[in-house]
Motif scaffolding. Structure first.
Motif, short mmCIF file in Angstrom:
data_model
loop_
_atom_site.label_atom_id
_atom_site.label_comp_id
_atom_site.label_asym_id
_atom_site.label_seq_id
_atom_site.Cartn_x
_atom_site.Cartn_y
_atom_site.Cartn_z
N PRO A 212 -7.25 9.66 15.85
CA PRO A 212 -5.97 8.96 15.84
C PRO A 212 -5.20 9.30 14.57
O PRO A 212 -5.77 9.82 13.61
N PRO A 213 -3.90 9.00 14.57
CA PRO A 213 -3.13 9.27 13.35
C PRO A 213 -3.70 8.48 12.17
O PRO A 213 -4.23 7.39 12.35
N SER A 214 -3.61 9.05 11.00
CA SER A 214 -4.09 8.39 9.79
C SER A 214 -2.93 8.25 8.81
O SER A 214 -1.87 8.83 9.00
N ILE A 215 -3.13 7.49 7.77
CA ILE A 215 -2.10 7.30 6.74
C ILE A 215 -1.86 8.64 6.05
O ILE A 215 -2.80 9.30 5.63
N LEU A 216 -0.60 9.02 5.96
CA LEU A 216 -0.22 10.27 5.30
C LEU A 216 -0.30 10.07 3.80
O LEU A 216 0.43 9.25 3.24
N SER A 217 -1.22 10.76 3.16
CA SER A 217 -1.42 10.63 1.72
C SER A 217 -2.10 11.88 1.21
O SER A 217 -2.96 12.44 1.87
N ILE B 299 1.39 1.45 11.31
CA ILE B 299 2.11 2.14 12.39
C ILE B 299 3.29 1.31 12.87
O ILE B 299 4.38 1.84 13.10
N LYS B 300 3.11 0.01 12.99
CA LYS B 300 4.18 -0.88 13.45
C LYS B 300 5.41 -0.80 12.54
O LYS B 300 6.54 -0.88 13.02
N LEU B 301 5.18 -0.63 11.25
CA LEU B 301 6.29 -0.53 10.30
C LEU B 301 6.89 0.88 10.25
O LEU B 301 7.86 1.11 9.53
N GLY B 302 6.31 1.80 10.99
CA GLY B 302 6.86 3.15 11.06
C GLY B 302 6.58 3.99 9.82
O GLY B 302 7.29 4.96 9.56
N TYR B 303 5.55 3.63 9.07
CA TYR B 303 5.23 4.38 7.85
C TYR B 303 4.62 5.73 8.22
O TYR B 303 4.06 5.89 9.31
N PRO B 304 4.69 6.69 7.31
CA PRO B 304 4.25 8.06 7.63
C PRO B 304 2.76 8.15 7.96
O PRO B 304 1.93 7.55 7.28
N THR B 305 2.49 8.91 9.00
CA THR B 305 1.10 9.16 9.40
C THR B 305 0.88 10.66 9.51
O THR B 305 1.81 11.42 9.73
N ALA B 306 -0.36 11.03 9.33
CA ALA B 306 -0.76 12.41 9.55
C ALA B 306 -1.07 12.55 11.04
O ALA B 306 -1.68 11.67 11.63
N ALA B 307 -0.63 13.63 11.62
CA ALA B 307 -0.86 13.85 13.04
C ALA B 307 -2.36 13.89 13.31
O ALA B 307 -3.14 14.30 12.45
N PRO B 308 -2.75 13.45 14.50
CA PRO B 308 -4.18 13.54 14.84
C PRO B 308 -4.66 14.97 14.69
O PRO B 308 -3.94 15.92 14.97
N SER B 309 -5.89 15.10 14.20
CA SER B 309 -6.44 16.44 14.00
C SER B 309 -7.61 16.64 14.94
O SER B 309 -8.18 15.70 15.47
N ARG B 310 -7.96 17.89 15.12
CA ARG B 310 -9.14 18.22 15.94
C ARG B 310 -10.37 17.70 15.24
O ARG B 310 -10.47 17.72 14.02
N ALA B 311 -11.31 17.22 16.00
CA ALA B 311 -12.57 16.72 15.43
C ALA B 311 -13.33 17.89 14.81
O ALA B 311 -13.25 19.01 15.28
N ASP B 312 -14.07 17.61 13.74
CA ASP B 312 -14.86 18.66 13.06
C ASP B 312 -16.04 19.08 13.91
O ASP B 312 -16.58 18.37 14.67
N LEU C 145 0.83 -1.20 0.00
CA LEU C 145 0.00 0.00 0.00
C LEU C 145 0.86 1.25 0.00
O LEU C 145 0.57 2.21 -0.72
N LYS C 146 1.92 1.25 0.78
CA LYS C 146 2.82 2.41 0.83
C LYS C 146 3.36 2.71 -0.56
O LYS C 146 3.34 3.86 -1.02
N GLN C 147 3.81 1.67 -1.27
CA GLN C 147 4.33 1.86 -2.62
C GLN C 147 3.23 2.30 -3.58
O GLN C 147 3.44 3.17 -4.42
N THR C 148 2.04 1.74 -3.43
CA THR C 148 0.91 2.12 -4.28
C THR C 148 0.56 3.59 -4.10
O THR C 148 0.31 4.31 -5.08
N ILE C 149 0.55 4.05 -2.85
CA ILE C 149 0.26 5.46 -2.56
C ILE C 149 1.35 6.35 -3.17
O ILE C 149 1.05 7.37 -3.79
#
Length: 173
Positions: free
Chosen positions: A92-97, A160-173, A54-58
């Motif tokens: 929570p952190p999400s996938i950085l994309s 997360i376990k593989l240390g792939y980039p995540t977007a920092a948690p954001s404030r709820a809408d 998935l990381k490579q696909t993104i």
């Protein structure tokens, strides 16, 4: 952990008769206890995508601006983690994309307008906390003609376990 978080969240709303069944539906079924479904999901071959794939696909999609030559999304992430909604102060952190990401609850998929917002072209990847619910999501969406859906193998925890980039948690809408 999810059941515990859910129980705690519901208890904060004033409910006191909350119990947690450890093991979930899979253990219930393995033990031979009866299951019944009003609308059984179709039996389909489900597919999972490993976090490294998935990381490579993104990365490949982002290099192309996340769209194909017809303007269709190359990859769409469906973040279906309940934790996104249980804590009103943060997510929570999400996938950085930079590619399309939709944050939904599973129940949102019952809404035809929400389903219509999910692309029929390109890869759609479901993301849950551990990957346990992805099979149900893929089977559910298949009954509406979706054939381009894969689940993130072992869920967000694998990313997360593989240390792939995540977007920092954001404030709820």
């Amino acid at each position: 952990m999810f059941a515990y978080k859910t129980a705690v969240a519901v208890k904060t709303l004033g409910y006191r008769n909350i119990k947690i069944y450890n093991g979930g539906i899979k253990d219930w079924q393995k033990s031979g206890l009866a299951l019944e479904s009003i609308h059984p999901l179709p039996a389909i071959d489900t597919a999972f995508i490993a976090a490294d794939t998935l990381k490579q696909t993104i990365e490949d999609a982002q290099a192309k601006g996340c769209i194909d030559r017809h303007g269709e999304p190359l990859v769409t992430l469906l973040d279906l983690r309940n934790e996104n909604f249980l804590r009103p102060d943060s997510r929570p952190p999400s996938i950085l994309s930079t590619c399309r990401t939709q944050t939904l609850l599973l129940d949102d998929l019952r809404n035809p307008d929400v389903r219509a917002s999910i692309p029929r072209h390109g890869l759609v990847v479901t993301i849950t906390e551990t990957g346990n619910r992805d099979t149900y999501v893929m089977r559910y969406l298949s009954q509406f003609g979706f054939s381009n859906v894969k689940g993130l193998q072992f869920g967000m925890r694998s990313w997360i376990k593989l240390g792939y980039p995540t977007a920092a948690p954001s404030r709820a809408d």
